[in-house]
Design a protein around this motif. Structure first.
Motif, PDB file in Angstrom:
ATOM      1  N   ALA A 147       0.863  -1.185   0.000  1.00  0.00           N
ATOM      2  CA  ALA A 147       0.000   0.000   0.000  1.00  0.00           C
ATOM      3  C   ALA A 147       0.897   1.232   0.000  1.00  0.00           C
ATOM      4  CB  ALA A 147      -0.907  -0.011   1.224  1.00  0.00           C
ATOM      5  N   SER A 169      -3.022   4.011  -7.989  1.00  0.00           N
ATOM      6  CA  SER A 169      -3.600   2.681  -7.850  1.00  0.00           C
ATOM      7  C   SER A 169      -3.055   1.732  -8.912  1.00  0.00           C
ATOM      8  CB  SER A 169      -5.121   2.759  -7.952  1.00  0.00           C
ATOM      9  OG  SER A 169      -5.525   3.270  -9.213  1.00  0.00           O
ATOM     10  N   LYS A 227       0.319   0.559  -7.730  1.00  0.00           N
ATOM     11  CA  LYS A 227       0.136  -0.379  -6.622  1.00  0.00           C
ATOM     12  C   LYS A 227      -0.306  -1.751  -7.139  1.00  0.00           C
ATOM     13  CE  LYS A 227      -1.323   3.316  -3.481  1.00  0.00           C
ATOM     14  NZ  LYS A 227      -2.471   3.850  -2.721  1.00  0.00           N
ATOM     15  N   PHE A 228      -1.222  -1.737  -8.100  1.00  0.00           N
ATOM     16  CA  PHE A 228      -1.686  -2.999  -8.675  1.00  0.00           C
ATOM     17  C   PHE A 228      -0.530  -3.748  -9.328  1.00  0.00           C
ATOM     18  CE2 PHE A 228      -3.218  -5.208 -12.528  1.00  0.00           C
ATOM     19  CZ  PHE A 228      -4.052  -6.149 -11.948  1.00  0.00           C
ATOM     20  N   CYS A 276       1.794  -5.116  -6.753  1.00  0.00           N
ATOM     21  CA  CYS A 276       1.147  -6.267  -6.113  1.00  0.00           C
ATOM     22  C   CYS A 276       1.294  -7.509  -6.981  1.00  0.00           C
ATOM     23  CB  CYS A 276      -0.317  -5.955  -5.861  1.00  0.00           C
ATOM     24  SG  CYS A 276      -1.265  -7.273  -5.075  1.00  0.00           S
ATOM     25  N   CYS A 303      -5.390  -8.471  -6.060  1.00  0.00           N
ATOM     26  CA  CYS A 303      -4.713  -7.188  -6.276  1.00  0.00           C
ATOM     27  C   CYS A 303      -5.662  -6.182  -6.920  1.00  0.00           C
ATOM     28  CB  CYS A 303      -3.471  -7.382  -7.138  1.00  0.00           C
ATOM     29  SG  CYS A 303      -2.150  -8.351  -6.360  1.00  0.00           S
ATOM     30  N   TYR A 325      -8.294  -4.897  -4.359  1.00  0.00           N
ATOM     31  CA  TYR A 325      -7.743  -4.027  -3.330  1.00  0.00           C
ATOM     32  C   TYR A 325      -7.314  -2.671  -3.882  1.00  0.00           C
ATOM     33  CZ  TYR A 325      -5.262  -2.679   0.903  1.00  0.00           C
ATOM     34  OH  TYR A 325      -4.867  -2.031   2.044  1.00  0.00           O
ATOM     35  N   HIS A 326      -6.844  -2.644  -5.127  1.00  0.00           N
ATOM     36  CA  HIS A 326      -6.300  -1.404  -5.686  1.00  0.00           C
ATOM     37  C   HIS A 326      -7.197  -0.767  -6.748  1.00  0.00           C
ATOM     38  CE1 HIS A 326      -2.661  -1.764  -3.398  1.00  0.00           C
ATOM     39  NE2 HIS A 326      -2.425  -2.967  -3.872  1.00  0.00           N
TER      40      HIS A 326
END
Length: 528
Positions: A22, A28, A31-32, A35, A93, A96-97
Motif C-alpha cells: 500500500a 492505484s 500499486k496494482f 502487487c 490485487c 484491493y487497488h
C-alpha cells in the motif's frame, strides 16, 4: 546490521491472505502492478511499454473494428497466467487497488468486451491462453478442459485419446472454450446432445474474493447453474471445466449443397424451417444464406445412405444424392465443415491446433430466434435484400430434438421449447477510414428491422454468445450496475432466467467487481 530489502520497506497490509503493498504516494495502477509483481512471475505480466504488448493484445482479436479502440485505450497490463494462483493474485490485487479485470480465452468476442472497455476506467486483461490443458478420461467418457483451450484443441484431444467419443460445440476451431461454454455453446450436435453447457459436469472457478472454488460442491448449486450459459465476465473466472463426452460413430456424413434462387433456394429454405427441427436427432442441417444463394450444411451421425433416404422422404426439395455426401471420421468432419478441402492437403493437427487466424475485415453480428416459420414472400424479400458494398449473410441453426426436451430453466440458456431455429446475422466490410469504427453499413440494421414481425417478441430474444451492444448497455450508479439497465438486454439473452442470474450475482459478487458493458448486475443493489 543488515541492509534491508527495499521491497521490505514498503508498507504492507494483509488482504484476503495476500500481502498487498500500500504505497501512499503511488497511483492505484502502480500499486496494482507492484502487487502483481510480488505474486506473479514478471514474464507473465506485459505492460504497454513492452515490445510484446501490442502483438499480444491484437493476437486474438478477430474483428478488425476493435483493433484501433483496443490499442488507443489499452489495458494497464495483460496477465498470461500459468496456474490458478496467478489468477487469484490478479483478482485480489485488482479488488484491493481498484483495477478491474477483463478476461479472454480465445478472442471470438463480437463486441470485444474481453479485452477493451468503452468506459474511462483502469482495467487489466487476464489472457487464459496458457491455461489450455485437455485431460481426457476415455474410460469415464469425461474430459477436464481448461478455459484457455480452443474447441479445436478439445476436439483433437478427445478424438485421439478416446476414438468413438466426441463433444457437442461450435464450428470454428479457434473459439476459446471459456467464452463458448459460458454463453451456452451452439453446434450441429445440439439436436442430439444439447448445448456444450448442457454437458458440463463440474468446474473450477476463482470468485470475486480471489478464492479458488474447486468443484460444484465448493461453489454451490446457484453459481454452478449460472456459469453454464449465463455469460462470461459476471461471476468469476472459470479456469477449467469437466464435460461429459458423447458417443460418435466411426463414420459420420457431411454434405454442403448450394442452391441459387433459380434452383429453388427460396422454396427450399421455406420448407427447411419446418423440416429441420423435426428431423431425426442424429441429423442436423443448417443453412447459410448469402449472395442470393442458400448453402445447406449437414452432420449425420451415420452413413450416407440413411441421410439420402431420410431427406428424400422429408425434404425432397433439396434433392440430396449419394454423390453430394462425404463419409468421414468425426474429427475429419469438425475440420472439414470449417476448412473445406484444405483437410486434403493439410494435417488435421495444423488445422485444429493452430490458434491464429487472419485479422480479416470489420464485422457486425446480431441474432434472433424463430418460433413460427416465415412465409415464402418474406424469404423472397430476404434473399433479394440490397447488400450494397458490404458482404452479409444469415446463418440458420436448427433447434428441436434434444433442445426441445431440456427445460428452459435447466441452465440460463432459455431458448428451448417451441424454437425452430436461431439466426445469426453477419455483416463484413472493409473500412477505409471514411465510416469510423462505430459506423456499420446499413444492410444488417435494415434487415434486422425488417425481421421484427417474424421473430420472437416480448422480448425479442438474442443469443448471449452473439453479443450485441445495440440491445442496451449497463448503467453504473453509486459504483454498482443497475438491475433496470441490465434487464433491457439481459431478458433478451436469458428470458425469465435473467432475474435468477441477477440474484446469484448479488450473492457471489454483490460489490459488482466483475462487470462490463453487458455483465449481469446484482439484483438487490439497486441505486435510486
Amino acid at each position: 546490521m543488515a541492509v534491508p530489502n527495499p521491497i521490505a520497506l514498503l508498507l504492507t497490509v494483509c488482504f484476503l491472505g495476500f500481502y498487498v503493498p500500500a504505497m501512499s504516494l503511488a497511483s492505484s495502477s502502480d500499486k496494482f502492478l507492484l502487487c502483481l509483481s510480488i505474486h506473479v512471475p514478471s514474464q507473465l505480466v506485459l505492460t504497454p511499454t513492452s515490445p510484446s504488448f501490442k502483438p499480444l493484445l491484437v493476437s486474438s482479436i478477430r474483428n478488425a473494428k476493435f483493433v484501433a479502440p483496443a490499442t488507443a485505450r489499452p489495458p494497464l497490463c495483460i496477465l498470461t497466467p500459468t496456474k490458478a494462483s496467478h489468477v487469484q493474485a490478479a483478482v485480489r490485487c485488482g479488488r484491493y487497488h481498484g483495477v478491474r479485470l477483463r478476461v479472454r480465452s480465445g478472442g471470438h468476442d463480437n463486441e470485444g468486451l474481453s479485452y477493451r472497455s468503452q468506459r474511462p476506467e483502469v482495467f487489466a486483461v487476464v489472457d487464459l491462453a496458457k491455461l489450455d490443458a485437455v485431460r481426457v478420461d476415455p474410460r469415464g467418457a469425461t474430459t477436464w478442459v481448461d478455459s484457455g483451450a480452443t474447441i479445436g484443441e478439445l476436439y483433437y484431444a478427445v478424438a485421439k485419446a478416446a476414438p468413438g467419443l466426441g463433444f457437442p460445440a461450435g464450428v470454428c476451431p479457434t473459439i476459446g472454450v471459456g467464452g463458448h461454454f459460458s454463453g451456452g455453446g451452439v453446434g450441429l450436435m445440439m439436436r442430439k446432445y444439447g448445448l456444450s453447457a448442457d454437458n458440463i459436469l463440474d468446474a473450477t472457478i476463482v470468485d470475486a474474493d480471489g478464492h479458488l472454488l474447486q468443484g460444484k460442491e465448493a461453489m454451490g448449486d446457484d453459481l454452478f447453474w449460472a456459469i453454464r450459459g449465463g455469460g462470461g465476465g459476471s461471476f468469476g473466472i472459470v479456469l477449467s471445466w469437466k464435460v461429459q463426452l458423447v458417443p460418435v460413430p466411426p463414420k459420420v456424413t457431411y454434405f454442403s449443397i448450394t442452391r441459387t434462387m433459380k434452383q429453388g433456394a427460396v422454396n427450399a429454405v421455406t420448407k427447411w424451417q419446418k423440416v429441420a427441427p423435426a428431423l431425426p436427432d442424429d441429423l442436423s442441417v443448417r443453412v447459410v444464406v448469402q449472395k442470393r444463394q442458400a448453402n445447406f450444411q449437414s452432420l449425420y451421425l451415420g452413413n450416407s445412405s440413411a441421410v439420402v433416404r431420410t431427406l428424400h422422404r422429408q425434404f425432397p426439395e433439396l434433392g440430396v444424392t449419394r454423390a453430394d455426401c462425404r463419409e468421414m471420421s468425426w474429427l475429419q468432419y469438425v475440420a472439414y465443415i470449417y476448412f473445406g478441402d484444405a483437410i486434403n492437403s493439410s494435417p488435421l493437427e495444423a488445422l485444429l491446433l493452430n490458434r491464429t487466424m487472419p485479422l480479416g475485415p470489420f464485422v457486425k453480428n446480431k441474432s434472433d430466434y424463430v418460433k413460427k416459420a416465415l412465409t415464402k414472400a418474406a424469404w423472397q424479400k430476404i434473399f433479394t435484400w440490397p447488400s450494397g458494398a458490404a458482404d452479409g449473410e444469415l446463418i440458420l441453426e436448427p433447434h428441436g430434438g434434444r433442445m426441445s426436451t431440456i427445460a428452459d430453466t435447466d441452465t440460463p440458456y432459455p431458448h428451448r421449447s417451441g424454437v425452430l431455429y436461431n439466426i445469426q446475422y453477419v455483416q463484413l466490410w472493409n473500412d477505409n477510414g471514411a465510416r469510423g469504427n462505430n459506423s456499420t453499413p446499413n444492410w444488417i440494421n435494415g434487415l434486422y428491422d425488417f425481421m421484427a414481425p417474424f421473430v420472437t417478441k416480448n422480448p425479442r430474444a438474442a443469443y448471449a454468445n452473439y453479443k450485441d451492444l445495440d440491445l442496451g448497455v449497463n448503467k453504473v450508479v453509486g459504483g454498482v450496475t443497475t438491475y433496470e439497465s441490465g434487464k433491457v438486454w439481459g431478458e433478451r439473452y436469458f428470458g425469465g432466467n435473467f432475474r435468477r442470474l441477477a440474484m446469484i450475482k448479488r450473492k457471489v459478487d454483490g460489490h459488482d467487481y466483475f462487470r462490463n458493458e453487458q455483465s449481469v448486475p446484482p439484483l438487490l443493489l439497486i441505486r435510486k
